[in-house]
Scaffold this active site. Structure first.
Site, PDB file in Angstrom:
ATOM      1  N   CYS A 204      32.012  34.403  44.179  1.00 28.64           N
ATOM      2  CA  CYS A 204      32.303  34.671  45.591  1.00 28.64           C
ATOM      3  C   CYS A 204      32.332  33.322  46.289  1.00 28.64           C
ATOM      4  O   CYS A 204      31.292  32.831  46.742  1.00 28.64           O
ATOM      5  CB  CYS A 204      31.236  35.591  46.190  1.00 28.64           C
ATOM      6  SG  CYS A 204      31.470  35.890  47.961  1.00 28.64           S
ATOM      7  N   GLY A 243      36.217  38.712  44.588  1.00 30.07           N
ATOM      8  CA  GLY A 243      36.622  39.883  45.359  1.00 30.07           C
ATOM      9  C   GLY A 243      36.629  41.167  44.552  1.00 30.07           C
ATOM     10  O   GLY A 243      37.522  42.003  44.716  1.00 30.07           O
ATOM     11  N   THR A 264      35.277  47.635  53.351  1.00 33.51           N
ATOM     12  CA  THR A 264      35.608  46.853  52.159  1.00 33.51           C
ATOM     13  C   THR A 264      36.367  47.664  51.114  1.00 33.51           C
ATOM     14  O   THR A 264      37.261  47.143  50.441  1.00 33.51           O
ATOM     15  CB  THR A 264      34.331  46.236  51.540  1.00 33.51           C
ATOM     16  OG1 THR A 264      34.686  45.449  50.406  1.00 33.51           O
ATOM     17  CG2 THR A 264      33.331  47.309  51.112  1.00 33.51           C
ATOM     18  N   ASP A 276      37.003  48.527  42.775  1.00 39.28           N
ATOM     19  CA  ASP A 276      36.340  47.553  41.896  1.00 39.28           C
ATOM     20  C   ASP A 276      37.158  47.425  40.613  1.00 39.28           C
ATOM     21  O   ASP A 276      37.291  48.386  39.857  1.00 39.28           O
ATOM     22  CB  ASP A 276      34.914  48.018  41.581  1.00 39.28           C
ATOM     23  CG  ASP A 276      34.061  46.913  40.963  1.00 39.28           C
ATOM     24  OD1 ASP A 276      34.636  45.984  40.386  1.00 39.28           O
ATOM     25  OD2 ASP A 276      32.824  47.006  41.064  1.00 39.28           O
ATOM     26  N   ARG A 278      36.605  44.920  38.280  1.00 39.70           N
ATOM     27  CA  ARG A 278      35.919  44.024  37.348  1.00 39.70           C
ATOM     28  C   ARG A 278      35.780  44.634  35.955  1.00 39.70           C
ATOM     29  O   ARG A 278      35.631  45.846  35.811  1.00 39.70           O
ATOM     30  CB  ARG A 278      34.544  43.651  37.901  1.00 39.70           C
ATOM     31  CG  ARG A 278      34.609  42.736  39.113  1.00 39.70           C
ATOM     32  CD  ARG A 278      33.240  42.505  39.712  1.00 39.70           C
ATOM     33  NE  ARG A 278      32.696  43.725  40.307  1.00 39.70           N
ATOM     34  CZ  ARG A 278      31.528  43.769  40.946  1.00 39.70           C
ATOM     35  NH1 ARG A 278      30.797  42.674  41.067  1.00 39.70           N
ATOM     36  NH2 ARG A 278      31.101  44.908  41.469  1.00 39.70           N
TER      37      ARG A 278
END
Length: 350
Positions: A204, A243, A264, A276, A278
């Protein structure tokens, strides 16, 4: 192949490739101090000679004993010796995880035992030897490079990193599929069976380096350093997944939408992304390199615990790491709790 890597002395660069390097191996019944101890012992049927070699103080002593009893070498040794060496190398580079990753990292260089004493296992000093040890190592390297978890991440290099919390070791890795670079920061030493305190921290830039108060990331990172230093051991995996996986520029676009009223999750979705993105499968390769088999994970996110367990990481405990709440990120933290399932204790209403 690229320019060859020459190895011979265990104290020299690439010395871990040497059979004299001090990495133990276990054949299922006995632990041997080095490959040389194991290899020399397999020459003999006489248990007394085998025992002497097993207890030899150094690999050089084991080699000398093998020469001393040369007349008692088993009659089929010439036919067996390459298979024995191949088995020994397999044990060495799979039982000592880090050097297995180091071996893979030598690609695409030719590996050559530069020995003036040996033109069978080495190059004979003039490059005309058979270099059978180098060829066996390159064959093993190819096998490991396509075998999990060695194929999940490629180790690059390590260095010291002094910090406000002590001297950490920094280990660099590259994802072979994406080319994305990741870092592991380790502190102290642990045994293979220990549960190790770790944090998987997604990059971040705004929070970690630019001191943003829009999130709690920088505060969590600093707390992770502090917790690990206080514990005496631990690791931070710093993952380049800015992010929640959308990247820095898209994160700025998402911030713009948040300035206009989106939260968000809504901002990510308005840009065409999932909340998300990731991935954590490659983390198994990093933890394997670090010889970490069980983790105490610093996170407020049960979904992260579940994701790690799904890729084969043994999470034995979740450790709360709530830090950095302020008037600018109250809504952000509330949305993380209500929409993303984060376990946060003190959240103001949206």
């Amino acid at each position: 192949m690229e320019n060859p890597i020459l190895f011979y002395e265990p104290e020299a660069p690439y010395g871990y490739l040497s059979n004299f390097a001090r990495f133990p191996i276990n054949d299922g019944a006995v632990t041997w101090k080095t490959v040389e101890h194991f290899y020399q012992a397999q020459k003999f049927n006489n248990p007394n000679i085998v025992a002497q070699i097993h207890h030899a103080r150094t690999p050089a002593d084991a080699y000398a004993l093998g020469k001393q009893y040369d007349e008692q070498v088993r009659t089929d040794w010439h036919q067996r010796k390459e298979a024995v060496m191949r088995d020994a190398l397999q044990m060495k580079f799979t039982q000592n995880h880090a050097i297995g990753h180091w071996l893979v990292a030598t690609r695409p260089h030719t590996l050559t035992e530069h020995s003036f004493k040996d033109d069978y296992w080495g190059d004979g000093g003039d490059g005309h030897g058979k270099n059978r040890l180098g060829h066996l190592l390159m064959n093993l390297r190819q096998e490991l490079s396509i075998t999990p978890p060695y194929n999940l991440i490629h180790f690059i290099e390590s260095a010291n990193l002094p910090t406000d919390w002590g001297i950490f070791n920094m280990h660099g890795f590259e994802d072979p599929d994406t080319g994305v670079e990741h870092v592991a920061l380790t502190f102290g030493h642990w045994k293979e069976e220990e549960s190790v305190l770790i944090r998987l921290h997604s990059e971040c830039l705004t929070g970690d380096a630019l001191f943003s108060k829009r999130c709690d990331c920088g505060s969590q990172l600093r707390r992770a350093f502090q917790n690990i230093a206080q514990a005496g051991t631990g690791a931070i995996l710093y993952l380049r997944q800015e992010g929640r996986g959308i990247g820095l520029l898209n994160k700025i676009r998402a911030y713009h939408l948040q300035d206009q009223g989106a939260d968000t999750v809504e901002a990510n979705e308005a840009l065409g992304f999932a909340a998300d993105l990731r991935q954590y499968d490659f983390c198994r390769g990093i933890l394997h390199y670090l010889n970490i088999n069980k983790v105490k994970l610093m996170t407020n996110n049960p979904r992260k615990v579940k994701a790690l367990r799904e890729v084969g990481i043994n999470v034995v405990e979740r450790v709360a790491i709530q830090e950095g709440q302020n008037v600018f990120n109250e809504r952000y933290l509330s949305v993380k709790a209500t929409k993303l399932g984060h376990m946060l204790d003190v959240i103001s209403p949206v």
